[in-house]
Design a protein around this motif. Structure first.
Motif: not given
Length: 174
Positions: A49-77
């Motif tokens: 869980g995260l508070p709604e106050s976490v800025p969208d650009r933080v969430r977007q950066l996390a998704a960009e950096v972690a990569g696609d979960p269908s091709t990257r394992s949680p460890y690799d993310q």
């Protein structure tokens, strides 16, 4: 908090405690094979869980950096997030952050330098933003014992770190 454990000392003679633990040292290959679907639901509910106050650009950066979960394992993310954060210089010589800012957003996008609290907080928020159960650990770095066997811990030894939960292995430090 209902899972907080603590020991409180008493006035009087000291008491010696003994604790036993089992430490697993999983390999990267073992952690790559661990899947979030096998994580207990109570862990997922509490540590993603995260508070709604976490800025969208933080969430977007996390998704960009972690990569696609269908091709990257949680460890690799998790490793990708960790490696991304290593680009920022480490410094203990910082001014206090401005009031009323999200500290992770401020660290990632404005300050871009920091110390362990900044890195660990950013790692936890970014991991949670991509669905990885994460928590913040806080304590002290162990120091070598002196000639008398005593270990002196100073405020300067304070440290924080991120931990990600992996099914079958538990909390793994990053």
């Amino acid at each position: 908090v209902d899972d907080l454990v603590g020991v409180r000392g008493r006035d009087g003679p000291s008491t010696r405690y003994t604790a036993e633990t089992q430490v697993t040292l999983p390999t990267p290959a073992q952690l790559r094979a661990a899947r979030t679907e096998a994580i207990p639901p109570e862990i997922m509910a509490r540590y993603t869980g995260l508070p709604e106050s976490v800025p969208d650009r933080v969430r977007q950066l996390a998704a960009e950096v972690a990569g696609d979960p269908s091709t990257r394992s949680p460890y690799d993310q998790a490793r990708a997030i960790e490696q991304f954060l290593r680009q920022y210089p480490y410094s203990l010589d910082l001014l206090p952050p401005p009031e009323d800012v999200d500290i992770v957003d401020y660290f990632l996008f404005d300050l871009q330098t920091g110390f362990c609290d900044y890195y660990a907080s950013a790692m936890v928020v970014m991991a949670r933003a991509v669905g990885l159960p994460a928590r913040l650990g806080v304590g002290f770095l162990q120091q070598p014992a002196g000639p008398d066997g005593a270990q002196i811990i100073r405020q300067l030894d304070a440290h924080s770190w991120a931990e990600i939960y992996f099914a079958g292995y538990g909390w793994v430090e990053f």
